[in-house]
Write a protein that holds these residues in place. Structure first.
Motif, PDB file in Angstrom:
ATOM      1  N   SER A   1       0.848  -1.187   0.000  1.00 46.72           N
ATOM      2  CA  SER A   1       0.000   0.000   0.000  1.00 46.72           C
ATOM      3  C   SER A   1       0.884   1.238   0.000  1.00 46.72           C
ATOM      4  N   VAL A   2       0.428   2.289  -0.662  1.00 45.68           N
ATOM      5  CA  VAL A   2       1.142   3.561  -0.690  1.00 45.68           C
ATOM      6  C   VAL A   2       0.140   4.677  -0.475  1.00 45.68           C
ATOM      7  N   SER A   3       0.643   5.852  -0.121  1.00 44.54           N
ATOM      8  CA  SER A   3      -0.236   7.002   0.032  1.00 44.54           C
ATOM      9  C   SER A   3      -0.891   7.300  -1.312  1.00 44.54           C
ATOM     10  N   PRO A   4      -2.210   7.437  -1.341  1.00 37.79           N
ATOM     11  CA  PRO A   4      -2.868   7.701  -2.620  1.00 37.79           C
ATOM     12  C   PRO A   4      -2.511   9.085  -3.140  1.00 37.79           C
ATOM     13  N   PRO A   5      -2.407   9.252  -4.454  1.00 40.00           N
ATOM     14  CA  PRO A   5      -2.135  10.574  -4.999  1.00 40.00           C
ATOM     15  C   PRO A   5      -3.337  11.490  -4.793  1.00 40.00           C
ATOM     16  N   ALA A   6      -3.078  12.789  -4.709  1.00 41.03           N
ATOM     17  CA  ALA A   6      -4.177  13.740  -4.580  1.00 41.03           C
ATOM     18  C   ALA A   6      -5.075  13.685  -5.806  1.00 41.03           C
ATOM     19  N   LEU A   7      -4.483  13.367  -6.944  1.00 38.96           N
ATOM     20  CA  LEU A   7      -5.228  13.261  -8.196  1.00 38.96           C
ATOM     21  C   LEU A   7      -4.733  12.029  -8.927  1.00 38.96           C
ATOM     22  N   ASP A   8      -5.625  11.079  -9.200  1.00 41.57           N
ATOM     23  CA  ASP A   8      -5.260   9.924 -10.004  1.00 41.57           C
ATOM     24  C   ASP A   8      -5.307  10.362 -11.463  1.00 41.57           C
ATOM     25  N   ALA A   9      -4.153  10.686 -12.015  1.00 47.14           N
ATOM     26  CA  ALA A   9      -4.087  11.246 -13.360  1.00 47.14           C
ATOM     27  C   ALA A   9      -4.448  10.237 -14.439  1.00 47.14           C
TER      28      ALA A   9
END
Length: 505
Positions: free
Chosen positions: A121-129
């Motif tokens: 698991s990783v920190s989710p991006p602010a915007l999934d481009a």
């Protein structure tokens, strides 16, 4: 590091970490236990079996750069241990990996240790481009109250959104485009009915694909079938709805671009009668086939959007369900079985007719579609073909070579095909697979043969300008597929009513 580690385990763990950062696929494959029971999971889903894991790893292009921050070991016994490691990502944020390691004396190297199960698991991006080109909370607020108050829309990056340029899935096109002065007709209607625009969603370049992949921005995830393509070209809109980021995915359907992602992601979707919904402010692909469409997670919301966008009334007709065995049986066995099960439950009537010219119709459809696509985009693309991804570039190169004579022959054959399809459908509802297969694995992608097989089914509604609704079914393996209902022009509302009444999905 906390906790005693069995002999050689940490050496194996560090070898794995080094191989991961170097994208050393061969070493990574060696450090994952062979066999059909090995597991790897992340936020998108679970991969089962060493071969599936290896296939995924070989095509993803490496893992994000990171530094180990902490490592914890909990030994189960001398031959089994749990490793939990915290990481700091180079791009910012934290990550976590949990691995079950097992040792076997008959495995050479790394002390015999291999990973049998792993979760990352990783920190989710602010915007999934991969899904969004632009997003807000909301990006555009509603302009009124109405039946869609509280709903959110993912707008395919072909529709004008005031103040934003239309990028059409291509960064060079986006950079060259000016902000739109006003909303597209369909966008304005949704805002006026109380919906908010959540954001502008990705599309396959110029909407000229059915897979959902994009060479520039990546492939939107398919949460209903992890590690499989989302279906295109309304891929971002579909993924946004399936992920729960938006409740309505506004898209287009030229040759299946609503119906295919609906089938691949277990959604409801409608391609409307050609010209029934305002297309102002919509960047075309092939004007004779382009139709407004949308996707939702429920039939009730699918119909509610129709109440806003579709013209009032209906052309009448019956609700008798019919099917052609040749169309159903052209699907792959798992999809064919799911569709035939739906047909049996629905009491659909088998027709004895055949469409012997379907392959010729499909080829003519693709020729005329390509001819119109080059008319629409050739002036801009002619000296910019290198800005396109390989698959879409190949299609536009083919389109550029279509001369007036070839286009004219295709157009004439399509006129014949349209009459034949209209006669076949009549006042009934024709049922067929929305797509001939489940979503292909992202690691392998869709082949040209699958694209043609898909277009063979999807072109029927498109060439005749007919409304078509895709509703979800499941294969025996639990993967999403789609049943498509097609009716005469103007019978969009009748199809929406029929889907709401269905209890099989």
């Amino acid at each position: 590091m906390t906790g005693p580690a069995p002999e050689c385990l940490l050496e194996a763990f560090r070898a794995y970490e080094a191989a991961l950062m170097a994208d050393d696929v061969a070493t990574l494959d060696e450090l994952f236990a062979p066999g059909a029971d090995t597991l790897r999971a992340d936020g998108e889903g679970v991969l089962v079996g060493h071969d599936r894991i290896a296939e995924f790893r070989a095509t993803r292009g490496g893992a994000p750069g990171r530094t180990l921050a902490e490592v914890h070991v909990r030994a189960v016994d001398q031959d089994s241990a749990l490793v939990v490691a915290g990481t700091v990502l180079d791009r910012g944020g934290r990550g976590l990996q949990t691995q079950l390691w097992q040792r076997s004396a008959d495995r050479p190297g790394h002390g015999g240790w291999r990973i049998t199960a792993a979760h990352v698991s990783v920190s989710p991006p602010a915007l999934d481009a991969r899904v969004w080109r632009a997003v807000g909370d909301p990006l555009v607020p509603p302009s009124g109250d109405g039946p869609l108050t509280g709903q959110t829309v993912a707008v395919k990056d072909l529709y004008a959104v005031a103040g934003h340029a239309v990028g059409a899935g291509n960064p060079a096109r986006l950079a060259d485009a000016a902000p739109e002065p006003a909303h597209a007709g369909a966008v304005g209607r949704l805002l006026g009915a109380g919906a908010a625009v959540r954001g502008i969603a990705r599309t396959d370049e110029f909407a000229y694909s059915l897979a959902g992949t994009n060479a520039h921005y990546g492939t939107p995830p398919n949460p209903a079938a992890p590690y499989r393509v989302p279906g295109g070209s309304s891929s971002g809109s579909a993924s946004a709805v399936a992920l729960g980021h938006a409740t309505i995915g506004l898209g287009t359907d030229t040759g299946g671009s609503i119906r295919v992602p609906a089938a691949y992601q277990g959604l409801y979707g409608i391609r409307t009668t050609h010209g029934a919904v305002d297309r102002s402010g919509l960047l075309p692909l092939a004007a004779d086939f382009d139709a407004v469409g949308w996707l939702t997670r429920s039939p009730a919301l699918l119909a509610a959007v129709g109440d806003v966008l579709l013209p009032a009334g209906s052309s009448g007709g019956g609700d008798r369900l019919v099917f052609l065995p040749g169309l159903v049986d052209s699907a792959e066995p798992d999809v064919r079985s799911a569709v035939r099960g739906w047909l049996a439950d629905a009491g659909a009537t088998e027709l004895g007719e055949t469409l012997d010219d379907l392959d010729a119709w499909r080829a003519a459809f693709q020729t005329w579609q390509g001819f119109q696509a080059w008319q629409a985009h050739g002036p801009w693309l002619a000296d910019r073909m290198d800005v396109l991804g390989p698959d879409v570039r190949s299609r536009f190169e083919t389109a550029a070579a279509i001369d007036d004579d070839a286009a004219g022959r295709a157009r004439a054959l399509l006129d014949t095909a349209r009459s034949r399809v209209l006669d076949l459908v009549g006042d009934r509802v024709l049922v067929l697979p929305s797509a001939p297969s489940v979503a292909p694995l992202a690691a392998t992608g869709a082949t040209p043969e699958l694209r043609n097989a898909t277009m063979r089914l999807t072109c029927l509604a498109a060439l005749a300008g007919l409304p078509a609704v895709s509703l979800p079914v499941r294969t025996g393996d639990g993967l999403p597929a789609g049943v498509c209902l097609v009716a005469a022009p103007g019978r969009d509302r009748a199809l929406l009513d029929l889907v709401q009444e269905d209890t099989r999905t």
